[in-house]
Design a protein around this motif. Structure first.
Motif, PDB file in Angstrom:
ATOM      1  N   PHE A 293      24.846  65.042  95.543  1.00 18.05           N
ATOM      2  CA  PHE A 293      25.838  65.741  94.722  1.00 18.05           C
ATOM      3  C   PHE A 293      25.116  66.717  93.800  1.00 18.05           C
ATOM      4  O   PHE A 293      24.225  66.326  93.034  1.00 18.05           O
ATOM      5  CB  PHE A 293      26.640  64.734  93.894  1.00 18.05           C
ATOM      6  N   ASP A 294      25.493  67.960  93.882  1.00 15.98           N
ATOM      7  CA  ASP A 294      24.854  69.004  93.077  1.00 15.98           C
ATOM      8  C   ASP A 294      25.745  69.439  91.909  1.00 15.98           C
ATOM      9  O   ASP A 294      26.953  69.219  91.915  1.00 15.98           O
ATOM     10  CB  ASP A 294      24.596  70.262  93.939  1.00 15.98           C
ATOM     11  N   ASP A 295      25.100  70.102  90.958  1.00 15.26           N
ATOM     12  CA  ASP A 295      25.763  70.887  89.900  1.00 15.26           C
ATOM     13  C   ASP A 295      26.269  70.076  88.703  1.00 15.26           C
ATOM     14  O   ASP A 295      26.740  70.640  87.740  1.00 15.26           O
ATOM     15  CB  ASP A 295      26.925  71.744  90.437  1.00 15.26           C
ATOM     16  N   GLY A 296      26.208  68.743  88.762  1.00 12.72           N
ATOM     17  CA  GLY A 296      26.711  67.952  87.642  1.00 12.72           C
ATOM     18  C   GLY A 296      25.651  67.758  86.570  1.00 12.72           C
ATOM     19  O   GLY A 296      24.617  68.426  86.611  1.00 12.72           O
ATOM     20  N   ILE A 344      16.252  67.420  90.271  1.00 20.89           N
ATOM     21  CA  ILE A 344      16.519  68.601  89.443  1.00 20.89           C
ATOM     22  C   ILE A 344      17.167  69.684  90.300  1.00 20.89           C
ATOM     23  O   ILE A 344      16.723  69.936  91.429  1.00 20.89           O
ATOM     24  CB  ILE A 344      15.198  69.177  88.864  1.00 20.89           C
ATOM     25  N   HIS A 345      18.198  70.302  89.770  1.00 25.39           N
ATOM     26  CA  HIS A 345      18.804  71.443  90.472  1.00 25.39           C
ATOM     27  C   HIS A 345      18.329  72.738  89.797  1.00 25.39           C
ATOM     28  O   HIS A 345      17.704  73.574  90.417  1.00 25.39           O
ATOM     29  CB  HIS A 345      20.329  71.309  90.437  1.00 25.39           C
ATOM     30  N   CYS A 346      18.602  72.851  88.510  1.00 23.54           N
ATOM     31  CA  CYS A 346      18.176  74.026  87.735  1.00 23.54           C
ATOM     32  C   CYS A 346      18.601  73.762  86.288  1.00 23.54           C
ATOM     33  O   CYS A 346      19.261  72.763  86.016  1.00 23.54           O
ATOM     34  CB  CYS A 346      18.864  75.298  88.242  1.00 23.54           C
ATOM     35  N   SER A 348      20.000  76.562  84.346  1.00 27.61           N
ATOM     36  CA  SER A 348      21.192  77.403  84.281  1.00 27.61           C
ATOM     37  C   SER A 348      21.485  77.928  85.680  1.00 27.61           C
ATOM     38  O   SER A 348      20.617  78.526  86.313  1.00 27.61           O
ATOM     39  CB  SER A 348      20.921  78.563  83.314  1.00 27.61           C
ATOM     40  N   HIS A 349      22.711  77.675  86.176  1.00 26.74           N
ATOM     41  CA  HIS A 349      23.032  77.969  87.577  1.00 26.74           C
ATOM     42  C   HIS A 349      23.387  79.450  87.732  1.00 26.74           C
ATOM     43  O   HIS A 349      24.483  79.813  88.109  1.00 26.74           O
ATOM     44  CB  HIS A 349      24.189  77.082  88.030  1.00 26.74           C
ATOM     45  N   ASP A 350      22.372  80.283  87.476  1.00 30.07           N
ATOM     46  CA  ASP A 350      22.591  81.737  87.502  1.00 30.07           C
ATOM     47  C   ASP A 350      21.566  82.306  88.492  1.00 30.07           C
ATOM     48  O   ASP A 350      20.394  82.473  88.170  1.00 30.07           O
ATOM     49  CB  ASP A 350      22.364  82.282  86.081  1.00 30.07           C
ATOM     50  N   ALA A 449      27.290  67.792  98.749  1.00 34.59           N
ATOM     51  CA  ALA A 449      28.599  67.767  98.091  1.00 34.59           C
ATOM     52  C   ALA A 449      28.375  68.130  96.626  1.00 34.59           C
ATOM     53  O   ALA A 449      27.230  68.254  96.180  1.00 34.59           O
ATOM     54  CB  ALA A 449      29.220  66.385  98.225  1.00 34.59           C
ATOM     55  N   HIS A 450      29.466  68.326  95.902  1.00 34.18           N
ATOM     56  CA  HIS A 450      29.366  68.721  94.495  1.00 34.18           C
ATOM     57  C   HIS A 450      30.230  67.786  93.649  1.00 34.18           C
ATOM     58  O   HIS A 450      31.435  67.713  93.873  1.00 34.18           O
ATOM     59  CB  HIS A 450      29.802  70.181  94.326  1.00 34.18           C
ATOM     60  N   ASP A 451      29.586  67.104  92.710  1.00 34.02           N
ATOM     61  CA  ASP A 451      30.357  66.136  91.918  1.00 34.02           C
ATOM     62  C   ASP A 451      31.172  66.810  90.820  1.00 34.02           C
ATOM     63  O   ASP A 451      31.926  66.141  90.128  1.00 34.02           O
ATOM     64  CB  ASP A 451      29.454  65.043  91.336  1.00 34.02           C
TER      65      ASP A 451
HETATM   66 ZN   LIG Z   1      24.353  74.369  93.006  1.00 33.17          ZN
END
Ligand SMILES: [Zn+2]
Ligand SMILES: [Zn+2]
Length: 484
Positions: A293-296, A344-346, A348-350, A449-451
Motif C-alpha cells: 500500500f502506497d501513499d499513506g 519509504i515512498h518519499c 513529498s509526492h511531487d 494498492a493505495h491505502d
Molecule cells: Zn505513490
C-alpha cells in the motif's frame, strides 16, 4: 516408492494403479470381453475357496480367456476384503491393513472418503443414489490426484458400509495429509443447487477453511456450478475427528432435477474431479502475494485497511509518505505494532521536484527516512519509487538514483500486479477485476494498492476473497525484489 496398488497384465490389457481405478478398469474390461465372462467370474468367485485372492483372480482370467496373466501385489496386501462394484456384481480384491497404508517419507497422502455405502444409500432421487455418485466422483478424483503424483487412498472401494469412526480412524492411522469427504446434497427447495463445502471449526480450522475455499474456487471454475457459501460445522463427525486439514464437499443437489442429471454423468463427474484435484494441488503448493500500500498513512482509510488485515491475520507492506507520517504518526505506529513492514515512498509526492536531479531525490528520501524513524523508530531499508523505478518523470535520473540508493544499502520494490486504484473515480468492481486480471496466476505477486483511496478499502475484502490460493506475506529484505 512403494505402491499399494495392483499391477496386472493379462488378456484384459495392462493395469497399474490403485484399487479404485482397478474396479473401473476391470468393469470396462469385463464389458469388452462379454457378459458371459461376468457370469463365469461370479461362479468362480463363489466356487473357488482360496486363501489367495490374487491366485484366484489369475485362475479366473485363465479360465475365462485361456491365457496366462501376470498379477502381482505390493507387499502387505494380504488381507481379503469384499466389495460390491457399483452396479451390483460382487468382487473380491485384496485389501491392505491400515498400518501398511502409511505413507513413505516425502509422500503426500490424500484420503478420499466417499460418503455412505452398503445399506446406507445416503439421499436418493429418481433412481440416483448418493452412495454411488460419491464413489464415482471419488474414483475420478483419485485418478487425477495419482496423475499429479500424490498418493491416494479411498476409505471404501466399493459399495461397502463403513462407520464414521472407521473413516476418521483410517485418515488418522495412515497419517494422511488431507481428508476429503464426498457427498451429495438434498433440499426441500427443488431449485437449490451448487457446490457447498463444510469444514470443522474444531479441526485445523484455519487450514481446513483455506482448503475449502480453494477447492470451492477451482471446482466452480471447472464446472460452472453455483458457488454456495462455505459452512462451518461443529458436528460432522469425520471432518471433526480427522487430525489433518479436511473438508466435506457436497458436490451438488440430487433434489434438483437438472443438477442431478449432471451429477449422474461421467463427464460432469470428471469436471468436478478435475476442479477438486486442482484445488487440492493449489492448496498444497501455495503461491505468495505481497500486498503493498502506497501513499499513506491517512486517518480513516489506512485504519480501515488495517482493520481488515487484522481480522484476516494478514501482514502487508506500507510504503509511507513522510508528510503523511508527520500528520498521522499514530497511524504509522499502528502499522508497525500490527506487524506490517514499513518502507519509504518519499517525503513529498511531487514528481517534478523529486526527480529534478539525483540530489533532489536523495534529499527528499532522507527527509522521509527521518520522519518515519522519528514516528516509529523503524530504520526502513525497503523503498518504492513514486511512479515506479522507471516512469515518465525520472527517465534521465533513475539509473543514477537506483545505483546510489543500492550503494547506500536500500532495496527498491516495483510490482507485477496492480489494482490501478490511483485514478480519478475508481470503481470498486473495476479494482477487483484489475487485481484478478493483473495477477495472471503467477507464483509470486507483488500487488500495488493505495491505502489512501477509499474505494480500495471498500473492496479490499472482496479482493482478498479472490485469492484463496495465495499466502499473503509482508515484504522483507530477504525477499528478492521485483524491479521493472
Ligand atoms: Zn505513490
Ligand atoms: Zn451424504
Amino acid at each position: 516408492m512403494r505402491k499399494s496398488g495392483l499391477y496386472l497384465s493379462g488378456p484384459y490389457g495392462q493395469y497399474t494403479g490403485e484399487y479404485g481405478d482397478y474396479i473401473e478398469w476391470r468393469e470396462k474390461s469385463i464389458s469388452r470381453t462379454g457378459k458371459n465372462i461376468i457370469i463365469f467370474l461370479l461362479a468362480a468367485v463363489m466356487a473357488v475357496v482360496s486363501v489367495n485372492p490374487i491366485a484366484e483372480y489369475r485362475n479366473q482370467i485363465k479360465a475365462a480367456s485361456g491365457q496366462e496373466s501376470q498379477v502381482s501385489v505390493a507387499e502387505g496386501a494380504d488381507k481379503e476384503q469384499f466389495f460390491l462394484i457399483p452396479g451390483g456384481q460382487q468382487e473380491t480384491i485384496p485389501g491392505v491393513p491400515a498400518e501398511n497404508l502409511k505413507k513413505e517419507p516425502g509422500e503426500t497422502l490424500i484420503l478420499l472418503d466417499p460418503g455412505h455405502g452398503g445399506e446406507d444409500e445416503g439421499c436418493s432421487r429418481e433412481g440416483a443414489e448418493e452412495k454411488e455418485i460419491n464413489l464415482r466422483i471419488a474414483y475420478q478424483l483419485q485418478k487425477k490426484l495419482l496423475e499429479m503424483g500424490y498418493r491416494v487412498h479411498l476409505t471404501r472401494n466399493g459399495d461397502r458400509e463403513l462407520t464414521l469412526e472407521e473413516r476418521a480412524k483410517e485418515a488418522n492411522e495412515t497419517g494422511a495429509d488431507l481428508c476429503i469427504s464426498l457427498h451429495q446434497n438434498a433440499s426441500e427447495e427443488a431449485g437449490a443447487e451448487g457446490i457447498e463445502i463444510w469444514y470443522s471449526i474444531q479441526n485445523q480450522k484455519e487450514e481446513s477453511e483455506r482448503l475449502s475455499r480453494i477447492i470451492q474456487k477451482y471446482a466452480v471454475q471447472s464446472t460452472g456450478a453455483v458457488s454456495r457459501e462455505l459452512v462451518e460445522s461443529e458436528e460432522l463427525y469425520v471432518i471433526r475427528e480427522c487430525t489433518m486439514p479436511s473438508c466435506l464437499i457436497e458436490t451438488g443437489f440430487l433434489t434438483n432435477n437438472a443438477e442431478r442429471k449432471k451429477l449422474e454423468s461421467p463427464e460432469y463427474q470428471e469436471q468436478l474431479a478435475k476442479g477438486i484435484a486442482e484445488g487440492i494441488n493449489a492448496y498444497l503448493h501455495p503461491k505468495t502475494m505481497y500486498l503493498t500500500f502506497d501513499d499513506g498513512p491517512s486517518e480513516e482509510n489506512t485504519a480501515r485497511i488495517l482493520d481488515i488485515l487484522k481480522a484476516r491475520n494478514i501482514k502487508a507492506t506500507f510504503f509511507l509518505v513522510g508528510e503523511n507520517v508527520e500528520k498521522h504518526p499514530e497511524m504509522a505506529r499502528r502499522i508497525v505494532q500490527e506487524g506490517h513492514t514499513i518502507g519509504i515512498h518519499c517525503y513529498s509526492h511531487d514528481y517534478k521536484a523529486l526527480y529534478a536531479s539525483t540530489d533532489s531525490y536523495l534529499a527528499d528520501f532522507e527527509k522521509a527516512r527521518e520522519a518515519v524513524k522519528a514516528a516509529t523508530g523503524v530504520e526502513a531499508k525497503l523503498f518504492r519509487f513514486p511512479g515506479g523505478s522507471i516512469n515518465a518523470h525520472n527517465k534521465k535520473v533513475y539509473q543514477q538514483i537506483a545505483r546510489e540508493m543500492t550503494d547506500r544499502g536500500y532495496i527498491y520494490y516495483d510490482w507485477n500486479a496492480s489494482l490501478e486504484d490511483a485514478v480519478s473515480n475508481p470503481k470498486p468492481e473495476t479494482l477487483i477485476q484489475n487485481a484478478v486480471t493483473s495477477t495472471l496466476d503467477r507464483k509470486k505477486v507483488i500487488m500495488l494498492a493505495h491505502d489512501v483511496i477509499s474505494e480500495t478499502n471498500q473492496c479490499l475484502e472482496e479482493i482478498l476473497d479472490q485469492f484463496p490460493e495465495y499466502q499473503m506475506e509482508p515484504l522483507s529484505e530477504e525477499i528478492d525484489p521485483i524491479q521493472f
